[in-house]
Design a protein around this motif. Structure first.
Motif, PDB file in Angstrom:
ATOM      1  N   PHE A  90      -5.068 -18.843  79.387  1.00 55.57           N
ATOM      2  CA  PHE A  90      -4.461 -17.702  80.058  1.00 55.57           C
ATOM      3  C   PHE A  90      -2.988 -17.957  80.345  1.00 55.57           C
ATOM      4  O   PHE A  90      -2.216 -17.030  80.578  1.00 55.57           O
ATOM      5  N   CYS A  91      -2.581 -19.212  80.312  1.00 57.17           N
ATOM      6  CA  CYS A  91      -1.195 -19.570  80.600  1.00 57.17           C
ATOM      7  C   CYS A  91      -0.249 -19.244  79.451  1.00 57.17           C
ATOM      8  O   CYS A  91       0.965 -19.275  79.625  1.00 57.17           O
ATOM      9  N   PHE A  92      -0.798 -18.913  78.276  1.00 56.38           N
ATOM     10  CA  PHE A  92       0.055 -18.585  77.139  1.00 56.38           C
ATOM     11  C   PHE A  92       0.704 -17.208  77.293  1.00 56.38           C
ATOM     12  O   PHE A  92       1.706 -16.923  76.651  1.00 56.38           O
ATOM     13  N   GLU A  93       0.101 -16.347  78.089  1.00 53.75           N
ATOM     14  CA  GLU A  93       0.599 -14.980  78.265  1.00 53.75           C
ATOM     15  C   GLU A  93       0.570 -14.581  79.739  1.00 53.75           C
ATOM     16  O   GLU A  93      -0.179 -15.154  80.531  1.00 53.75           O
ATOM     17  N   GLN A  94       1.342 -13.567  80.064  1.00 54.18           N
ATOM     18  CA  GLN A  94       1.317 -13.026  81.417  1.00 54.18           C
ATOM     19  C   GLN A  94       0.009 -12.267  81.609  1.00 54.18           C
ATOM     20  O   GLN A  94      -0.525 -11.672  80.671  1.00 54.18           O
ATOM     21  N   GLN A  95      -0.504 -12.298  82.827  1.00 58.88           N
ATOM     22  CA  GLN A  95      -1.748 -11.631  83.160  1.00 58.88           C
ATOM     23  C   GLN A  95      -1.454 -10.450  84.083  1.00 58.88           C
ATOM     24  O   GLN A  95      -0.792 -10.608  85.102  1.00 58.88           O
ATOM     25  N   THR A  96      -1.964  -9.281  83.729  1.00 58.76           N
ATOM     26  CA  THR A  96      -1.754  -8.071  84.527  1.00 58.76           C
ATOM     27  C   THR A  96      -3.078  -7.697  85.176  1.00 58.76           C
ATOM     28  O   THR A  96      -4.070  -7.502  84.475  1.00 58.76           O
ATOM     29  N   LEU A  97      -3.078  -7.605  86.491  1.00 60.34           N
ATOM     30  CA  LEU A  97      -4.270  -7.193  87.216  1.00 60.34           C
ATOM     31  C   LEU A  97      -3.960  -5.961  88.062  1.00 60.34           C
ATOM     32  O   LEU A  97      -2.950  -5.933  88.776  1.00 60.34           O
ATOM     33  N   GLN A  98      -4.841  -4.981  87.973  1.00 64.83           N
ATOM     34  CA  GLN A  98      -4.731  -3.787  88.790  1.00 64.83           C
ATOM     35  C   GLN A  98      -5.131  -4.145  90.229  1.00 64.83           C
ATOM     36  O   GLN A  98      -5.723  -5.192  90.487  1.00 64.83           O
ATOM     37  N   ALA A  99      -4.838  -3.261  91.156  1.00 65.54           N
ATOM     38  CA  ALA A  99      -5.205  -3.468  92.561  1.00 65.54           C
ATOM     39  C   ALA A  99      -6.714  -3.697  92.665  1.00 65.54           C
ATOM     40  O   ALA A  99      -7.502  -2.935  92.097  1.00 65.54           O
ATOM     41  N   GLY A 100      -7.119  -4.763  93.322  1.00 69.37           N
ATOM     42  CA  GLY A 100      -8.530  -5.074  93.540  1.00 69.37           C
ATOM     43  C   GLY A 100      -9.250  -5.670  92.337  1.00 69.37           C
ATOM     44  O   GLY A 100     -10.406  -6.049  92.445  1.00 69.37           O
ATOM     45  N   GLU A 101      -8.602  -5.801  91.212  1.00 69.25           N
ATOM     46  CA  GLU A 101      -9.246  -6.313  90.003  1.00 69.25           C
ATOM     47  C   GLU A 101      -9.454  -7.822  90.096  1.00 69.25           C
ATOM     48  O   GLU A 101      -8.642  -8.552  90.655  1.00 69.25           O
ATOM     49  N   GLU A 102     -10.560  -8.281  89.510  1.00 69.40           N
ATOM     50  CA  GLU A 102     -10.836  -9.708  89.431  1.00 69.40           C
ATOM     51  C   GLU A 102     -11.335 -10.025  88.027  1.00 69.40           C
ATOM     52  O   GLU A 102     -12.008  -9.209  87.409  1.00 69.40           O
ATOM     53  N   VAL A 103     -10.957 -11.190  87.542  1.00 73.68           N
ATOM     54  CA  VAL A 103     -11.353 -11.593  86.189  1.00 73.68           C
ATOM     55  C   VAL A 103     -11.586 -13.102  86.133  1.00 73.68           C
ATOM     56  O   VAL A 103     -11.115 -13.851  86.985  1.00 73.68           O
ATOM     57  N   LEU A 104     -12.319 -13.499  85.093  1.00 74.13           N
ATOM     58  CA  LEU A 104     -12.467 -14.912  84.758  1.00 74.13           C
ATOM     59  C   LEU A 104     -11.592 -15.164  83.537  1.00 74.13           C
ATOM     60  O   LEU A 104     -11.666 -14.427  82.552  1.00 74.13           O
ATOM     61  N   MET A 105     -10.757 -16.181  83.632  1.00 74.17           N
ATOM     62  CA  MET A 105      -9.843 -16.506  82.547  1.00 74.17           C
ATOM     63  C   MET A 105     -10.233 -17.873  81.977  1.00 74.17           C
ATOM     64  O   MET A 105     -10.217 -18.861  82.699  1.00 74.17           O
ATOM     65  N   PRO A 106     -10.602 -17.909  80.688  1.00 71.41           N
ATOM     66  CA  PRO A 106     -11.010 -19.181  80.082  1.00 71.41           C
ATOM     67  C   PRO A 106      -9.830 -20.031  79.639  1.00 71.41           C
ATOM     68  O   PRO A 106      -8.762 -19.524  79.320  1.00 71.41           O
ATOM     69  N   MET A 107     -10.056 -21.316  79.642  1.00 74.78           N
ATOM     70  CA  MET A 107      -9.100 -22.269  79.095  1.00 74.78           C
ATOM     71  C   MET A 107      -9.929 -23.260  78.272  1.00 74.78           C
ATOM     72  O   MET A 107     -10.772 -23.986  78.813  1.00 74.78           O
ATOM     73  N   LYS A 108      -9.725 -23.234  76.953  1.00 77.89           N
ATOM     74  CA  LYS A 108     -10.448 -24.141  76.058  1.00 77.89           C
ATOM     75  C   LYS A 108      -9.490 -25.253  75.648  1.00 77.89           C
ATOM     76  O   LYS A 108      -8.333 -24.993  75.327  1.00 77.89           O
TER      77      LYS A 108
END
Length: 185
Positions: free
Chosen positions: A134-152
């Motif tokens: 996820f560090c390769f790109e910027q992450q955009t989250l809407q208000a209240g949004e939650e996500v799991l971001m993998p790192m392999k």
């Protein structure tokens, strides 16, 4: 000393002082690129690659076990919640692994974040290969949004034998203002 000699002496002093100021200013600008070159040459500072590594089938070294800790930080002004689901993994060099990071935007507006990694001790960064992050790109989250971001990732089997433990730290920055400028252009 007459008036003319005093003026000449003062003029020389002003020129010398101006040269020193210009030299210091130039040195200040050159410091960051010099620091980056020095860190790259010596393999210090824990900087990881900013691009995805390609996993090539390598022989997994089952005789060694490397402990990798994951730490997350949020920079001042970033309201997100950010944590590694798994704080520590033990991997064999050459073995592909995945760790997920949880992130939530509790703010009432869209926020763009950028994670910046570092590895300690610094020399281990040369052997930490991320195939997806996820560090390769910027992450955009809407208000209240939650996500799991993998790192392999995998640890290169050529990791020096004296390194059996290292820490990967991600610091999350709020880059919403600069992301809006880029989106407008």
């Amino acid at each position: 000393m007459n008036k003319q000699q005093a003026q000449n002496k003062n003029s020389k002093m002003v020129v010398k002082l101006l040269a020193i100021v210009v030299g210091m200013f130039g040195f200040g600008f050159a410091l960051v690129p010099l620091y980056d070159v020095l860190c790259d040459a010596l393999g210090i500072n824990g900087k990881t690659s900013e691009t995805a590594a390609v996993y090539e089938s390598v022989k997994v070294d089952k005789t060694r076990l490397i402990t990798v800790d994951f730490i997350t930080r949020i920079n001042t002004g970033m309201p997100w919640e950010f944590k590694a689901e798994t704080r520590q993994v033990k991997v064999h060099p050459g073995e592909m692994s995945q760790v997920n990071f949880y992130v939530r935007n509790p703010a009432k507006s869209l926020i763009v974040g950028q994670a910046v990694p570092s590895v300690s001790p610094g020399p281990a960064a040369l052997y930490m290969n991320k195939t997806e992050c996820f560090c390769f790109e910027q992450q955009t989250l809407q208000a209240g949004e939650e996500v799991l971001m993998p790192m392999k990732f995998y640890v290169d089997p050529q990791l020096p034998k004296n390194i059996t433990y290292f820490t990967v730290q991600y610091t999350l920055y709020n880059v919403t203002a600069s992301a809006e400028v880029v989106a407008m252009n």
